[in-house]
Scaffold this active site. Sequence first.
Site, PDB file in Angstrom:
ATOM      1  N   GLY A  89       0.835  -1.195   0.000  1.00 30.56           N
ATOM      2  CA  GLY A  89       0.000   0.000   0.000  1.00 30.56           C
ATOM      3  C   GLY A  89       0.868   1.243   0.000  1.00 30.56           C
ATOM      4  NE  ARG A  90      -1.946   6.592  -1.167  1.00 35.22           N
ATOM      5  CZ  ARG A  90      -2.329   7.638  -0.436  1.00 35.22           C
ATOM      6  NH1 ARG A  90      -1.460   8.536  -0.057  1.00 35.22           N
ATOM      7  NH2 ARG A  90      -3.592   7.770  -0.081  1.00 35.22           N
ATOM      8  CD  GLU A  93       4.121   7.159  -0.565  1.00 33.21           C
ATOM      9  OE1 GLU A  93       4.427   6.725  -1.695  1.00 33.21           O
ATOM     10  OE2 GLU A  93       3.287   8.059  -0.387  1.00 33.21           O
ATOM     11  CB  CYS A 119       2.500  -4.925  -2.654  1.00 30.71           C
ATOM     12  SG  CYS A 119       1.727  -3.922  -3.921  1.00 30.71           S
ATOM     13  CG  HIS A 120       3.957  -0.109  -3.049  1.00 25.94           C
ATOM     14  ND1 HIS A 120       2.946  -0.734  -3.749  1.00 25.94           N
ATOM     15  CD2 HIS A 120       4.359   0.934  -3.820  1.00 25.94           C
ATOM     16  CE1 HIS A 120       2.733  -0.090  -4.881  1.00 25.94           C
ATOM     17  NE2 HIS A 120       3.583   0.917  -4.955  1.00 25.94           N
ATOM     18  CE1 TYR A 139       1.504  -3.001  -8.944  1.00 20.83           C
ATOM     19  CE2 TYR A 139       2.753  -0.951  -8.875  1.00 20.83           C
ATOM     20  CZ  TYR A 139       1.704  -1.704  -9.387  1.00 20.83           C
ATOM     21  OH  TYR A 139       0.874  -1.169 -10.335  1.00 20.83           O
TER      22      TYR A 139
END
Length: 199
Positions: A89-90, A93, A119-120, A139
Site C-alpha cells: 500500500g502507500r 513510503e 507489494c510496496h 510490485y
Amino acid sequence: MTGKKILMIVGDFVEDYEVMVPFQALQMVGHTVHAVCPEKKAGETVKTAVHDFEGDQTYSEKPGHNFQLNATFDEVVADNYDALVIPGGRAPEYIRLNEKVLEITRHFASTNKPIASICHGLQVLAAAGVLEGKSCTAYPACGPDVTRAGGLYTHIPPDEAMVDGNLVTAPAWPAHPKWLAAFLNVLGTKIEHQEMAAV
C-alpha cells in the site's frame, strides 16, 4: 505446534487485503500477530486503501476499512518476536522514514528471522538496507528500489511468491495463497489434513 509471535508494521493507507488477510490468517493457524504503527497506540486505527487492477497503467486506489491496531509501536522490543510482516500500500513510503522501523527491520534480517513482505512493503526493506544479494520480488514499480538497494529483483506473475532463505516476497495481494503458504513453511508451521469419515 507452538504458535509464533509475529510483528506486523503498518501505517495509514496500508493496502486493505495485504493487512487484513495475513493478520487474520496467521492468527487462524495459531500464531500471535501484533499490528503496530509508528506514533500510534493499541486501540487506535489506521485507514486502509483498496488497490485494484482495472486496466489502467497502474493500480487504482479506493477507501478501505479502518484497521484497529492491537499493540503500541513505542513498546515494541524486536527481540520478543519470531517473525516480521510488512504489507504494502502507500504506508511503506512514509513509515520507512521512521528510524525505529528501519532498526526493527534490520534486527529481523541480521538475526535471520522470517520476514514476509508484499507489494510496496519492499520499500521498507530497501530503505533498511537488508536486501543486499537477496532474490526477491515486489510490485514492479518498486523494482528499481530493490535493485538500488542491492537486491536481485525478479519480475514474476502477481499471483506467485518467492523465497530466499528467511525472506518471503510477492508482487501483490493476488499472491496471498502462495505467499502465506511459503511464509508458514519458513515459520515451520505444519498444517495437517485429515480424511473425513464417511457418514
